[in-house]
Design a protein around this motif. Structure first.
Motif, PDB file in Angstrom:
ATOM      1  N   LYS A 189     -12.060   6.952  -8.327  1.00 29.31           N
ATOM      2  CA  LYS A 189     -10.985   6.084  -8.382  1.00 29.31           C
ATOM      3  C   LYS A 189      -9.992   7.142  -9.569  1.00 29.31           C
ATOM      4  O   LYS A 189     -10.865   7.470 -10.656  1.00 29.31           O
ATOM      5  N   ALA A 190      -8.764   6.827  -9.836  1.00 29.71           N
ATOM      6  CA  ALA A 190      -7.753   7.214 -10.729  1.00 29.71           C
ATOM      7  C   ALA A 190      -6.672   6.455 -10.719  1.00 29.71           C
ATOM      8  O   ALA A 190      -6.311   5.847  -9.842  1.00 29.71           O
ATOM      9  N   ASP A 250       3.967  -1.077  -3.727  1.00 24.42           N
ATOM     10  CA  ASP A 250       3.801  -0.345  -2.258  1.00 24.42           C
ATOM     11  C   ASP A 250       2.392   0.389  -2.039  1.00 24.42           C
ATOM     12  O   ASP A 250       2.095   1.097  -3.064  1.00 24.42           O
ATOM     13  N   GLU A 251       1.639  -0.185  -1.097  1.00 20.58           N
ATOM     14  CA  GLU A 251       0.359   0.294  -0.905  1.00 20.58           C
ATOM     15  C   GLU A 251       0.144   0.894   0.128  1.00 20.58           C
ATOM     16  O   GLU A 251       0.678   0.630   1.379  1.00 20.58           O
ATOM     17  N   ASN A 252      -0.271   2.183   0.117  1.00 20.01           N
ATOM     18  CA  ASN A 252      -0.791   2.897   1.187  1.00 20.01           C
ATOM     19  C   ASN A 252      -2.160   3.217   1.399  1.00 20.01           C
ATOM     20  O   ASN A 252      -2.829   3.609   0.458  1.00 20.01           O
ATOM     21  N   TYR A 253      -2.821   2.887   2.542  1.00 21.83           N
ATOM     22  CA  TYR A 253      -4.192   2.934   2.847  1.00 21.83           C
ATOM     23  C   TYR A 253      -4.655   3.950   3.712  1.00 21.83           C
ATOM     24  O   TYR A 253      -3.921   4.643   4.557  1.00 21.83           O
ATOM     25  N   ILE A 254      -5.862   4.342   3.338  1.00 14.70           N
ATOM     26  CA  ILE A 254      -6.537   5.375   4.146  1.00 14.70           C
ATOM     27  C   ILE A 254      -6.626   5.017   5.766  1.00 14.70           C
ATOM     28  O   ILE A 254      -6.223   5.704   6.739  1.00 14.70           O
ATOM     29  N   LEU A 255      -6.989   3.788   6.061  1.00 16.46           N
ATOM     30  CA  LEU A 255      -7.430   3.256   7.431  1.00 16.46           C
ATOM     31  C   LEU A 255      -6.575   2.178   7.731  1.00 16.46           C
ATOM     32  O   LEU A 255      -5.752   1.937   8.793  1.00 16.46           O
ATOM     33  N   ALA A 256      -6.445   1.336   6.763  1.00 17.87           N
ATOM     34  CA  ALA A 256      -5.757   0.076   7.111  1.00 17.87           C
ATOM     35  C   ALA A 256      -4.454   0.066   7.004  1.00 17.87           C
ATOM     36  O   ALA A 256      -3.605   1.274   6.849  1.00 17.87           O
ATOM     37  N   GLU A 257      -3.567  -0.814   7.658  1.00 20.42           N
ATOM     38  CA  GLU A 257      -2.103  -1.047   7.515  1.00 20.42           C
ATOM     39  C   GLU A 257      -1.529  -1.091   6.147  1.00 20.42           C
ATOM     40  O   GLU A 257      -1.846  -1.663   5.289  1.00 20.42           O
ATOM     41  N   ASP A 258      -0.545  -0.186   5.920  1.00 19.07           N
ATOM     42  CA  ASP A 258       0.237  -0.115   4.654  1.00 19.07           C
ATOM     43  C   ASP A 258       0.904  -1.369   4.561  1.00 19.07           C
ATOM     44  O   ASP A 258       1.171  -2.169   5.411  1.00 19.07           O
ATOM     45  N   GLN A 275      -5.537   5.184  -7.219  1.00 17.89           N
ATOM     46  CA  GLN A 275      -6.159   5.498  -6.130  1.00 17.89           C
ATOM     47  C   GLN A 275      -7.514   5.312  -6.069  1.00 17.89           C
ATOM     48  O   GLN A 275      -7.973   5.420  -7.192  1.00 17.89           O
ATOM     49  N   ASP A 276      -7.957   4.787  -4.973  1.00 16.61           N
ATOM     50  CA  ASP A 276      -9.576   4.148  -5.088  1.00 16.61           C
ATOM     51  C   ASP A 276     -10.182   4.622  -3.720  1.00 16.61           C
ATOM     52  O   ASP A 276      -9.967   3.656  -2.720  1.00 16.61           O
ATOM     53  N   GLU A 277     -10.738   5.446  -3.481  1.00 18.15           N
ATOM     54  CA  GLU A 277     -11.288   6.085  -1.970  1.00 18.15           C
ATOM     55  C   GLU A 277     -12.102   4.660  -1.484  1.00 18.15           C
ATOM     56  O   GLU A 277     -12.007   4.604  -0.409  1.00 18.15           O
TER      57      GLU A 277
END
Length: 265
Positions: free
Chosen positions: A179-180, A242-250, A204-206
């Motif tokens: 994470k960063a 504003d949240e952008n996810y890798i798999l989930a819905e933004d 960011q948190d993978e």
């Protein structure tokens, strides 16, 4: 006849405006007898900066100045660090009078004792950084990396802060944390204690499926304590997230924000 009268009125107005502008200019008298008109800007390290309409900024050795007059208040700093603020009028040769608001009579100041005029607010900076690394080898192989840093620059009315952190962990060859976080903040003090702020954060948190979360906020704060070793402040305001996810819905939304910041070194 009317045209001539109109021209006469215009010329009279122009003359009055120019005469007023000339009369309202600051003045500097020099040892060689010269008398300059313009605007006192500052005095620092023995050099007076004097702005003129005919030659731009003039840099005059303070030791060459024998008298001074200003129409607007200026801040005068003396050799013992005492200050006086107000319009300056000529005095005896080598002396001026400062009409400070806090005293009834003008204060007589020896020009030789003047250290600075309109000094720039002091710039205070602070940098901190931490780096950590740990590793185990045996039945389990683990690695942990951590780093954070923050830089702050402070003037009398403004404070800029920028910082970030990074953390990564592995167990064997498998990554277990990554994470960063980066942030920046601007505070403007409209009184000694109260300030308005604007901030921005990126995170960011993978392992939380978070590709990027951006937060933008504004609000007000109150600085209870601010010293070289101890700081305490509280603040609150509104933020847009504003949240952008890798798999989930933004996702994006408005949120309230409050914070207490305390540090002691």
């Amino acid at each position: 006849m009317m045209k001539a009268k109109g021209v006469s009125i215009i010329l009279t107005v122009l003359f009055v405006v120019l005469a007023w502008g000339q009369a309202s200019a600051d003045e500097v008298w020099l040892k060689n007898g010269d008398r300059l008109t313009g605007k006192v800007v500052s005095l620092d390290a023995g050099t007076l900066v004097f702005k003129t309409s005919y030659a731009g900024d003039l840099f005059i050795k303070w030791e060459e100045v024998v008298n001074l007059k200003t129409d607007e208040p200026i801040k005068v700093v003396l050799g013992d660090e005492t200050t006086a603020q107000g319009p300056v009028s000529p005095g005896d040769s080598g002396k001026v009078k400062v009409k400070a608001e806090q005293v009834a009579e003008p204060v007589t100041v020896d020009l030789a004792n003047v250290k600075a005029i309109n000094p720039k607010p002091p710039l205070r900076t602070n940098l901190r950084a931490n780096v950590g690394f740990s590793m185990t080898d045996g039945n389990t192989d683990t690695q942990d990396i951590y780093a954070d840093a923050e830089f702050m620059a402070r003037t009398l009315q403004n404070r800029f802060t920028i910082g970030g952190l990074y953390k990564r962990s592995e167990d064997g060859d498998v990554k277990t944390e990554d994470k960063a976080l980066g942030y920046m903040k601007y505070d403007h003090f409209f009184t000694k204690k109260w300030y308005a702020y604007a901030n921005a954060t990126g995170e960011q948190d993978e392992f939380k499926d978070l590709d990027l979360r951006v937060t933008l906020g504004v609000g007000v704060g109150y600085q209870f304590i601010e010293t070289d070793r101890t700081n305490l402040s509280v603040e609150g305001g509104l933020s847009y997230v504003d949240e952008n996810y890798i798999l989930a819905e933004d996702n994006s939304f408005m949120a309230g924000r409050w914070a207490v910041k305390f540090d002691h070194f």
